[in-house]
Structure formats: C-alpha cells, structure tokens
Design a protein around this motif. Structure first.
Motif, mmCIF file in Angstrom:
data_model
loop_
_atom_site.group_PDB
_atom_site.id
_atom_site.type_symbol
_atom_site.label_atom_id
_atom_site.label_comp_id
_atom_site.label_asym_id
_atom_site.label_seq_id
_atom_site.Cartn_x
_atom_site.Cartn_y
_atom_site.Cartn_z
ATOM 1 N N GLY A 1 0.795 -1.131 0.190
ATOM 2 C CA GLY A 1 0.045 0.052 0.030
ATOM 3 C C GLY A 1 1.025 1.191 -0.052
ATOM 4 N N THR A 2 0.344 2.316 -0.704
ATOM 5 C CA THR A 2 1.099 3.491 -0.954
ATOM 6 C C THR A 2 1.097 4.206 0.438
ATOM 7 O OG1 THR A 2 -0.810 4.618 -1.543
ATOM 8 C CG2 THR A 2 0.715 3.959 -3.282
ATOM 9 N N ALA A 3 0.300 3.996 1.488
ATOM 10 C CA ALA A 3 0.166 4.580 2.817
ATOM 11 C C ALA A 3 0.766 3.614 3.818
ATOM 12 C CB ALA A 3 -1.030 5.253 2.900
ATOM 13 N N LYS A 4 1.345 2.656 3.649
ATOM 14 C CA LYS A 4 1.461 1.552 4.490
ATOM 15 C C LYS A 4 2.220 2.050 5.878
ATOM 16 C CE LYS A 4 5.744 -0.303 2.500
ATOM 17 N NZ LYS A 4 5.723 0.596 1.059
ATOM 18 N N SER A 5 2.945 3.119 5.700
ATOM 19 C CA SER A 5 3.360 3.577 6.910
ATOM 20 C C SER A 5 2.600 4.088 8.151
ATOM 21 C CB SER A 5 4.418 4.774 6.366
ATOM 22 O OG SER A 5 3.708 5.950 6.032
ATOM 23 N N LEU A 6 1.189 4.195 7.656
ATOM 24 C CA LEU A 6 0.431 4.708 8.762
ATOM 25 C C LEU A 6 -0.220 3.646 9.443
ATOM 26 C CD1 LEU A 6 -1.758 7.265 6.305
ATOM 27 C CD2 LEU A 6 0.425 7.601 7.552
ATOM 28 N N ALA B 1 0.934 13.823 4.194
ATOM 29 C CA ALA B 1 -0.235 14.310 4.813
ATOM 30 C C ALA B 1 -0.805 13.030 5.753
ATOM 31 C CB ALA B 1 -1.196 14.363 3.441
ATOM 32 N N GLY B 2 -0.665 11.732 5.405
ATOM 33 C CA GLY B 2 -1.159 10.838 6.156
ATOM 34 C C GLY B 2 -1.138 10.872 7.572
ATOM 35 N N PRO B 3 0.092 11.214 8.157
ATOM 36 C CA PRO B 3 -0.087 11.067 9.535
ATOM 37 C C PRO B 3 -1.047 12.250 10.429
ATOM 38 C CG PRO B 3 2.277 11.042 8.814
ATOM 39 C CD PRO B 3 1.217 10.842 7.732
ATOM 40 N N VAL B 4 -1.219 13.273 9.682
ATOM 41 C CA VAL B 4 -1.981 14.363 10.030
ATOM 42 C C VAL B 4 -3.536 13.821 10.088
ATOM 43 C CG1 VAL B 4 -2.962 16.646 9.573
ATOM 44 C CG2 VAL B 4 -0.221 16.054 9.227
ATOM 45 N N ALA B 5 -3.870 13.215 8.712
ATOM 46 C CA ALA B 5 -5.203 12.594 8.758
ATOM 47 C C ALA B 5 -5.308 11.523 9.929
ATOM 48 C CB ALA B 5 -5.287 12.061 7.366
ATOM 49 N N ILE B 6 -4.533 10.704 10.081
ATOM 50 C CA ILE B 6 -4.797 9.739 11.177
ATOM 51 C C ILE B 6 -5.015 10.408 12.565
ATOM 52 C CG2 ILE B 6 -3.678 7.611 12.396
ATOM 53 C CD1 ILE B 6 -4.759 7.323 9.588
ATOM 54 N N ALA B 7 -3.996 11.391 12.813
ATOM 55 C CA ALA B 7 -4.141 11.871 14.107
ATOM 56 C C ALA B 7 -5.349 12.686 14.264
ATOM 57 C CB ALA B 7 -2.741 13.048 14.343
ATOM 58 N N VAL B 8 -6.018 13.443 13.361
ATOM 59 C CA VAL B 8 -7.292 13.887 13.369
ATOM 60 C C VAL B 8 -8.214 12.723 13.433
ATOM 61 C CG1 VAL B 8 -9.025 15.308 11.970
ATOM 62 C CG2 VAL B 8 -6.567 16.071 11.980
ATOM 63 N N LEU B 9 -8.081 11.765 12.921
ATOM 64 C CA LEU B 9 -9.332 10.539 12.901
ATOM 65 C C LEU B 9 -9.123 10.063 14.414
ATOM 66 C CD1 LEU B 9 -9.052 8.572 9.600
ATOM 67 C CD2 LEU B 9 -11.065 10.102 10.521
ATOM 68 N N ASN B 10 -7.972 9.869 14.671
ATOM 69 C CA ASN B 10 -7.751 9.368 16.290
ATOM 70 C C ASN B 10 -8.517 10.427 17.301
ATOM 71 O OD1 ASN B 10 -6.205 7.256 15.478
ATOM 72 N ND2 ASN B 10 -4.313 8.263 15.947
ATOM 73 N N SER B 11 -8.207 11.629 17.078
ATOM 74 C CA SER B 11 -8.685 12.439 17.979
ATOM 75 C C SER B 11 -10.525 12.350 18.071
ATOM 76 C CB SER B 11 -8.381 13.960 17.993
ATOM 77 O OG SER B 11 -9.065 14.759 16.937
ATOM 78 N N LEU B 12 -10.696 12.377 16.783
ATOM 79 C CA LEU B 12 -12.113 12.275 16.571
ATOM 80 C C LEU B 12 -12.876 10.749 17.145
ATOM 81 C CD1 LEU B 12 -12.707 13.925 13.008
ATOM 82 C CD2 LEU B 12 -13.278 14.888 15.211
ATOM 83 N N ILE B 13 -12.225 9.790 16.774
ATOM 84 C CA ILE B 13 -12.677 8.713 17.242
ATOM 85 C C ILE B 13 -12.265 7.716 18.513
ATOM 86 C CG2 ILE B 13 -12.578 6.155 16.354
ATOM 87 C CD1 ILE B 13 -12.152 7.127 13.323
ATOM 88 N N GLU B 14 -11.256 8.160 19.053
ATOM 89 C CA GLU B 14 -10.865 7.395 20.325
ATOM 90 C C GLU B 14 -11.340 8.513 21.532
ATOM 91 O OE1 GLU B 14 -6.705 7.110 20.110
ATOM 92 O OE2 GLU B 14 -6.849 5.262 18.847
ATOM 93 N N GLY C 1 4.303 18.915 -0.084
ATOM 94 C CA GLY C 1 4.917 18.344 1.152
ATOM 95 C C GLY C 1 5.273 16.783 0.510
ATOM 96 N N GLU C 2 5.313 16.466 -0.761
ATOM 97 C CA GLU C 2 5.901 15.682 -1.418
ATOM 98 C C GLU C 2 4.969 14.189 -1.626
ATOM 99 O OE1 GLU C 2 10.195 15.824 -1.129
ATOM 100 O OE2 GLU C 2 10.028 16.938 -2.887
ATOM 101 N N SER C 3 4.882 13.654 -0.317
ATOM 102 C CA SER C 3 4.247 12.334 -0.472
ATOM 103 C C SER C 3 2.754 12.360 0.517
ATOM 104 C CB SER C 3 5.068 11.381 0.303
ATOM 105 O OG SER C 3 4.590 10.350 0.877
ATOM 106 N N GLY C 4 1.890 11.815 -0.307
ATOM 107 C CA GLY C 4 0.505 11.737 0.265
ATOM 108 C C GLY C 4 0.630 10.855 1.571
ATOM 109 N N GLY C 5 1.097 9.544 1.170
ATOM 110 C CA GLY C 5 1.052 8.721 2.338
ATOM 111 C C GLY C 5 1.767 9.025 3.691
ATOM 112 N N SER C 6 3.072 9.439 3.342
ATOM 113 C CA SER C 6 3.867 9.637 4.614
ATOM 114 C C SER C 6 3.919 10.926 5.225
ATOM 115 C CB SER C 6 5.191 8.854 4.471
ATOM 116 O OG SER C 6 5.735 9.797 3.200
#
Lengths: 366, 612
Positions: free
Chosen positions: B525-530, B598-611, B591-596
């Motif tokens: 996956g292109t965003a496997k680092s997340l 922009a990805g962490p920002v998206a996950i952090a926001v989802l975390n704060s909303l979901i958890e 920012g060059e890489s969508g996955g690595s």
C-alpha cells in the motif's frame, strides 16, 4: 357707550368697552407670556410694569381734547421725525439694525411714535379738504408718507415701515382719495413690481418671500420659523396641550416665542378653542372702533379713529398671517400680547387717542 | 372749510370707505380662521406627529453578539468585558483641570487627552458621554473607585471585545468581526425598521459585523436586535430626559459542529506548514474540522492591530489569510482513483476480475504520447483492487481512455467536484471540473483524448478544494449518498444527495472500501507507513500532486531544489472500518508524499475524533 362722567369741576372721558377688553387682553397676555418665556418671572414682571404704565397712559391720553391733538399734530410729527434722526446717529445697534434709542429705563423704538404721529397729522391736514382730495394734496401727502416710510425702512425695519406707510394710506383713502387716482396708481404699481423686486428688496427679503412661496425648498433655513410655528399651532388641536405644556415652545423649537410667534404658543397650549376666544376679543375691539368712528363728532375724529384702528387691525393680521404662514415673516408683534416695550405702549396711546376722539362731544358739529 | 352739503357727502363717503376696508379685513379674518382650523383640526394628526418627532430622539443600543460553541459545548468565541473610563462633559466646567486631576492617578496618553479636549465642547452641549480611557487595568479601576466620590461626572463602564479563545485554530472556519460600512449598517437597521442614528455602544470598537467565516454567514443570528433609548430633546438636540428604553436583544448562541480537540491536533500536526485539514462526520454531513494553515490571530484582526503587523500578514509569502480549506485549488491526483474505478464498474467497462499489464506507462493510441506512472517498470498484472492499493496510473489511464468524457464529468460532479458542497461555508470555492466546453471557452482548444486520460489520475486542469475532497471521501465512505456539508446544525435544511448508479452493488462498495483499507494495511500500500499510528481500521487513498511534469526521478531531484516546485501531498481517509464515522482530507503544499506526509495528520485527526 362712550361716557363722560361729570364731577364737580372736571369730567373723565372713558369707554368701558374698550377699556375692559384691552385690560382683559393685557392680562391674558401676561398669562401667556409666562408660559412662552418658559416661566420666566422677570420677563412677566417687566411686562406687567409696561401694561400698568400703558393702561395709565391710555387713560391719561384719552382725557385730552381732540382739538389739542389736531393743533399739536404737526409738532408731534416733527418731534418724532427728529427722534428717528437721533436714532440714526446715536441709536443702539442690535443684529445690524439701528431702531432703538436708549432712554435709561428702557429702549425706545422711535418708529413706533411716528406710527401714531403720522396718521394724526394727516387727519389734521386733510380734515378740511374738499372731496375728492385734489391731486396737489394727494401728492403732498404721498411725499410725506414716502419720506417717513423711507426713514423707517432705512433703519432697517421693513415691517414697521410698511405699517407706517399703510397708516398714511388709510387716512388718505378714508379722507376721500379719488378713485381715479387709486386705480391709476394701482395699475402703475403692478407694472413696476419687477423693478421694485430687483432694486428695492434686500437679498434676504427676496429669499424670505421666495421660501414663503415654496417652503419645502429650504426646510432648515428661512422657513424653519414658519415650519415650527405651523407644527406648534397644528399640534395644539381642538383643545390644546394645556397651559405650559407646549413642547414646541418649551423645548425651544419655536423661535421668538415671546414676541412675534407668541400666537403659536397660545394656539399650541389652548387649541382652536383658545384661538377663537382670543380672536373674538380682538374682533370685538375692532367692531367697537367701527362703531366709535361712525359716531365721532367730526371729520378729524373719524379719520383718526378709522386710521388708528386700521393700524391695529393691520398689525394684528400681519402677525397672525405670518404665524400661520399666509404671508412672509416680517417682525410684527401681536398687539397687547407680545412681549415688548415701545410697540406695546404705542397701542395703549393709540387707543387712548381713539377714546379721546370718541368721548369728547361738542354740542354743535363744526 | 367745507360746507354742510359736502359734509354729508363726506360722512357717507367715509362710512363706505371704512366699511370697505373692514370688509377686506373680515375676509382676511375668515381666511385666517379657516387656515387655523385646517392646521389644528383637519391636519391635527400630522402636526401632532411632527411635534412628537421634533422632541423625540432615539438612540440605538447595541446588542451583544451571540456566543459560538463547538459541538461539545466548549466556548470558542465570546465577549470579554473591558472597563472604560467615561465622562459626562456637560457636568464638567473646566476640562483641563479635570484631566489634570484624573491623570494624577491614571496614566493618560496624549492621544486620549487630545481626543477628549477636541470633542469636549460639542459633547457637552448635547449632553453626550465621552470615553476618556479604554481598557482600564485592575489597578486603575481600584484607583478610580476609591476617588470616585470626587468625580461625580465620571464613571467606569463595561465595554466588550469579541474574543476567540483559540485565535489561531478557527481563523478561517469562524472568521473574525470588524467595522461596518454605512451601507451594511443601514441594511441591518432597515431590517428592524430603524434609522441610522447615534448609538450607545457595548463594544469598545463600535459597530461590529461578521467579516468572514461563521461570524459572517450566521451574522444575522449572532448579532441580535438593536434596542433603543428614547429621549426628549430640545431644539438644539440636547438630551433632556429618557422617556423610554426598549432593551436590545442579544444575539443567539451558535452551536457549531466544529470539534475543538481535533482542531488542536490538526493545528499541532500541520505545524504551520501550508495546507488544510477538513474532517466530516459522515452521518450528519457536519464539518468537524476546518483548518487552513498557516493561520493568524482572528482576535488581532477583530480588535485592532498595528498596520505594520497587518501588512506583514498580508505580505507573508505563506498567505495566512488564504482559506486553503474552502478555497484552495489542488489537483485531486491519485485520490480521484476510487471515483474512476467506480465509474468503470458502473459503466461496465471493468469488473473486479478485469486486469491489465502495467508496464509503468500508457501510450495514447491517437498520437503515441506517453503517460507515465509513478513507478518505473510498473506494477505488473493489476486488477482494480491492486491498482487502488499500489496506485497504478496505467490502469486508470487506460480505464479513463475508454470512458465517455461527458458521462465521466457527470459522475465526478455527483461526487461534489466543480460545485459547492457546503451549505453554510463562507465564500466556498468550487475548484474546477474541466469540460470540453470549458476548455474551448477558456483556452481556445478542443478537448483531446489525452485530457480525459489525465482526468483518470486527477491531474491536468482538474482541481478541487480540500472541502470537496472531504465531501467526496465521505460520500465514498457512506456508499454513494451524503448530506451536503454544514457547520451549524438545525439552521439550514439538510440536503441529501445520492450518486445515481446503474450496476454498482453494495458488494462493489465493500470491495472498494477493502481496497482503500489495503492502501494502508497492505504491505504494498502507498500509505503503509500509517498502519501502526492507529488502533482501528482506516480506508484511505493517498495522492501526490505533480506541479512540474518530469520524465525521470533525476529530473525531479533537480526541480525540487525549489520548494515551490515540489509535489503537494494529499490524502483522503475514513474510518473506523467497516462502519466509518468520520472522513478526512489533508493537503500539505509541497509536502511531496501523500501517504507519509499528509497521512499522519489525517490519522491523528481521525484518532482525536474516534478515540474519544
């Protein structure tokens, strides 16, 4: 009824109808003035001194025989003209106008004296002239009238000047000015109106007349006075807002509320009913004058009573017409009501003379 | 001397003439009476009104703006009182002495003194108050209060300032307030049938209106209704006494769908990089995160800042005033691939088993032009699932190549591209969904097949706002239906939009979700680092927006020396799967890489909303 009360050695000349109605008007005037001056007791006390003095003056003046006036009328006129010249030289200047002479306890408006002196003089001049008045006499009279009008007009005081002018014309007319002359000169005046407009009236006077013709052109300038006066009168309604309750007068919207526009204060506080009561007293005085003129002992007395009563009527209607906006604003007091010194006293004197003319009888008409 | 006969004639003539004049006066008298009657009786109502209007002066009383809350009831924007020293000039005989006495214990600046002296006479004449000093400190208040008995003509009054408690976090979403133009003011007052007039202000800065963001779009609700004090005045306009007081109605509070915590997280993770984060609660269509960075302090703008500081903000190359979230235009790049795949399925161009060989490029049959993938050598045999996971350009080039451009545009428009998707956003952009007509009208060129191919990987003329991308992600998460976005619930009617479909089944949606989960969870996956940044399953699609087209990695290395040429990083994501609640889009410029990136920002926001 004119009365001649006979005491042992002297007679008192008195007309109770005029005396009572004028006294009544004067007292009502004090009462109105108290409200119009916003409850300023000083103004009312000063005015009541004038009223008291005026009534005494009226009584005193009415005791003198008409012949005295007839004989000394020339002297009076010269005296009053001299006074006007003195005013021109030493007068007190207020708002750019030199109309007043300081005589210590009060300031005399000298044009008020000539307003009375001129008609009496003309009556004494014309009383023995055959009908219709000849061109010669007419022109002499007109020149005198114009001269005095011009003196007053130069002060400048157009309002009083016009009254003086009218006073002269009334006598001339009543004495029998020929109709031919009247119609001819009337035609000439109409034709020369544009010339008078351009050369004789001051710009501010033209402006006054123009805004009078179209008040909406200048809501806060010259016609502010008329607008506020109409609001005061109109808002009085049928029965008025009540004594001392007139907001237009008490919140200073109404200009000259103590003098020229005091009628608006009365109309605001006492409504149409109050206006009618006040006017009926004025109306009664005029009718009484008419009666007295018809029953006067000779032509001189007739002319004098007629002329003086017409001056009174003219002043009254110019003031009323101005206050309701029928005619342009010219400074003109409401007789016996408006605050004032000279103009107030002049009417007491005028009525004193009227009473004198009406009450002094002779067994044989001359 | 005239004889007896003449005397009789004379007497008669006199009577007649006097009667004529008297009759003339009688006519005037009647005319006058009629005139007075018409003024006092016929037109009484008009004149009575005019007299009342004359003596009445209305002074407006400013309402306080409503408070703005986040979705959990946290106050975001409120009104903070400050204390001003106010004087009554008409009670002060000598202003110079007065100021001298006051300044012995309260520090007055020359500007404040000049202002008071300049306005003293006029305010005094009309019985109007005058502010001597704004924003007193506690010490100054205490100093004045103990001496207040000496100054009956001065008092301290509360005036408000509009304050955002988190001035950087909501500068674009909530926006700021500012002064009102005369036209705006008269419109506002006309709504209440009031006239522009003197006003008793309750804000230190006078009239306020929402200039941007929610402050602007919900200005009418927030601002409340003006009250008025009615005074009796004299002819000069001097206030004599208060006759009536209609209290102002303060503005309503506004409960927004914005989420404070997710904003904090997003702001921290963005770390002032240029970009935007938008997150949506899928079920309600509510915007919960709306952040554009770098940001600025909305309080400084609302309550006044120096012109130097303001100009510095204006000239800042990072454009902090620009609302990237709602107005920024970015090519969707690879994030568009789920929509293209769905189009292929729906049109029957492909199915899940259809596969191609990906050599790393696509040659346009018409003109032999080469369209490259991101990976040299390609991805081998790819079906739709793998094409999503590894983000095969070739697969989507060839799929787009087979597509009818008009149908494809319609399909993309149904996902919100090229149109406004937010009902109550301030000045939302619509990006650009290019059509053949658009190209002809604007570029004077016909539509090439190559343009359609570019559309297949979200490049070319195609651009979208982060808001549109979030909406698009949320619509995919919700399997083709979605409510139009809102910032405040219950204030605008919800509009449900459905994706019209022919062949797409629920199973297609599930498979699409699985492939998007694979973008993170699959080893390829292109965003496997997340994968390890979260404790639940997230579906995503990353993208890299090419700003400069390069043939080789070597070329890119050269152009990336200039930061502005670097690719934008972009990602859309939603979770937790299989029942997603939130969808998010993140863009980081250069920012060059969508996955690595922009990805962490998206996950952090989802975390704060979901958890939570």
């Amino acid at each position: 009824m004119k009365k001649k009360l006979n005491f042992k050695n002297f007679s008192i000349y008195f007309d109770q109808y005029l005396f009572i109605s004028i006294t009544l008007l004067s007292i009502m005037g004090l009462f109105f003035l108290y409200s119009a001056s916003q409850e300023d007791l000083n103004t009312v006390i000063k005015q009541s001194i004038f009223v008291g003095f005026g009534l005494m003056l009226m009584f005193t003046v009415s005791q003198l025989d008409p012949d005295f006036y007839k004989m000394s009328s020339g002297l009076f006129l010269v005296f009053s003209i001299v006074l006007i010249f003195i005013t021109m030289l030493f007068g007190k200047e207020i708002n750019g106008a030199k109309r007043w002479l300081d005589v210590g306890f009060f300031t005399l408006q000298t044009s008020e004296i000539v307003k009375i002196a001129l008609p009496i003089f003309l009556a004494s001049y014309l009383y023995n002239k055959p009908l219709p008045i000849s061109l010669n006499h007419t022109f002499k009279t007109l020149i005198l009238i114009s001269f005095i009008f011009f003196l007053v007009y130069r002060q400048p005081d157009l309002g009083t000047g016009l009254v003086v002018f009218m006073a002269g014309i009334y006598i001339l007319f009543l004495a029998g000015l020929s109709w031919k002359f009247i119609f001819t000169s009337f035609g000439l005046i109409v034709l020369s109106l544009p010339f008078l407009w351009n050369n004789f009236l001051q710009p501010f006077q033209r402006q006054r007349i123009l805004t009078f013709l179209d008040p909406s052109s200048d809501p806060y300038g010259s016609s502010w006075n008329i607008t506020q006066s109409k609001i005061a009168i109109g808002s009085g309604g049928m029965s008025g807002k009540g004594y001392q309750e007139g907001s237009q007068a008490h919140l200073n919207f109404l200009p000259e509320a103590e003098t020229d526009f005091i009628f608006a204060v009365i109309a605001e506080e006492f409504g149409f009913v109050g206006v009618c009561i006040l006017l009926s007293i004025f109306f009664f005085i005029l009718l009484r004058c008419l009666y007295l003129a018809f029953n006067a002992r000779d032509r001189f007395c007739r002319l004098t009573i007629g002329g003086l009563s017409l001056i009174f009527a003219s002043t009254l209607f110019i003031n009323l017409g101005m206050v309701v906006g029928i005619i342009p604003v010219v400074g003109m007091p409401l007789p016996f009501i408006s605050k004032g010194g000279s103009s107030l006293l002049s009417f007491y004197i005028a009525f004193g003379i009227i009473i004198s003319m009406a009450t002094h009888k002779k067994l044989m008409q001359k | 001397m005239i004889n007896l006969e003449e005397r009789v004639v004379e007497k008669k003539s006199f009577f007649n003439r006097l009667l004529i004049v008297y009759l003339f006066f009688a006519l005037i008298f009647i005319f006058f009476l009629q005139r007075t009657y018409s003024l006092q009786v016929s037109e009484f109502n008009n004149y009575e009104l005019a007299a009342i209007e004359n003596k009445t002066k209305e002074v407006l009383v400013q309402p306080i703006r409503g408070i703005i809350y986040d979705r959990n009831g946290n106050i975001l924007v409120n009104n903070v009182p400050s204390y001003d020293l106010i004087i009554k000039p008409w009670q002060i005989s000598n202003i110079d002495n007065f100021i001298k006495e006051i300044s012995s214990f309260i520090d007055l600046k020359q500007g404040e003194i000049d202002f008071v002296i300049e306005n003293f006479k006029q305010k005094s004449r009309y019985n109007r108050e005058l502010i001597l000093k704004k924003g007193l400190t506690k010490v100054e208040i205490a100093r004045f209060e103990v001496r207040s008995f000496k100054f009956p003509s001065a008092f301290i009054d509360e005036r408000y300032s509009r304050k955002n408690k988190y001035p950087q976090l909501f500068s674009h979403a909530i926006g700021y307030v500012g002064g009102v133009s005369n036209d705006q003011l008269s419109t506002i007052l006309e709504d209440q049938s009031l006239n522009q007039d003197e006003t008793i202000f309750r804000y230190s800065n006078g009239f306020l209106i929402g200039k941007t963001g929610i402050e602007n779009t919900y200005d009418k609700i927030l601002r409340g209704l003006f009250g008025k004090k009615i005074y009796e005045v004299d002819a000069r306009g001097k206030l004599l006494r208060e006759t009536d007081f209609i209290k102002p109605i303060d503005g309503d509070s506004l409960f927004t769908s914005l989420d404070l915590d997710s904003h904090k997280v997003a702001f921290e993770k963005m770390n002032n990089r240029r970009g935007a984060v938008v997150a949506i609660e899928i079920e309600s269509g509510s915007i919960v995160t709306y952040l554009s960075t770098p940001s600025f302090s909305s309080n400084d703008i609302s309550n006044g800042m120096s012109s130097n500081a303001f100009n510095a903000l204006l000239k800042d190359a990072n454009k902090p005033f620009f609302d990237r979230a709602a107005q920024g235009r970015y090519s969707p790049a690879s994030t568009i691939k789920p929509a293209i795949g769905l189009f292929g399925l729906d049109e029957g161009l492909i199915d899940w088993s259809f596969s191609i060989d990906d050599p790393g490029y696509f040659i346009l049959p018409e003109d032999q032009r080469v369209y490259r993938g991101w990976r040299k050598g390609g991805h081998g045999i790819v079906d739709l699932n793998k094409a999503m996971i590894v983000s095969s350009n070739t697969y989507f080039f060839s799929l787009a190549y087979q597509s009818d451009i008009d149908d494809l545009i319609k399909h993309l428009s149904n996902f919100g591209f090229g149109r406004n998707v937010c009902l109550d956003c301030f000045n939302p952009g619509i990006g650009l969904l290019p059509t053949p007509e658009w190209k002809m009208n604007n570029l004077n060129f016909g539509w090439f097949k190559g343009d359609t191919v570019n559309l297949g990987v979200g490049q070319g003329y195609f651009s979208a706002t982060p808001m549109q991308l979030a909406y698009y992600a949320s619509m995919i998460a919700n399997k083709g239906s979605h409510k139009r976005l809102t910032l405040v619930e219950n204030q605008v009617p919800k509009i449900l939009e459905n994706l019209p479909v022919n062949k797409i089944q629920n199973s297609d949606w599930e498979k699409l979700h699985l492939s998007m989960i694979g973008v993170i969870d699959d080893p390829q996956g292109t965003a496997k680092s997340l994968k390890d940044l979260k404790t639940y399953t997230v579906a995503a699609k990353s993208g890299t927006v090419e700003l400069v087209s390069t043939e080789t990695k070597e070329d890119y290395r050269i152009i990336r020396e200039n930061e502005g040429n670097r690719d934008h990083a972009i990602i859309i994501a939603f979770g937790p799967m299989p029942e997603p609640k939130y969808a998010v889009s993140v863009i980081i410029e250069n920012g060059e890489s969508g996955g690595s990136v922009a990805g962490p920002v998206a996950i952090a926001v989802l975390n704060s909303l979901i958890e939570k």
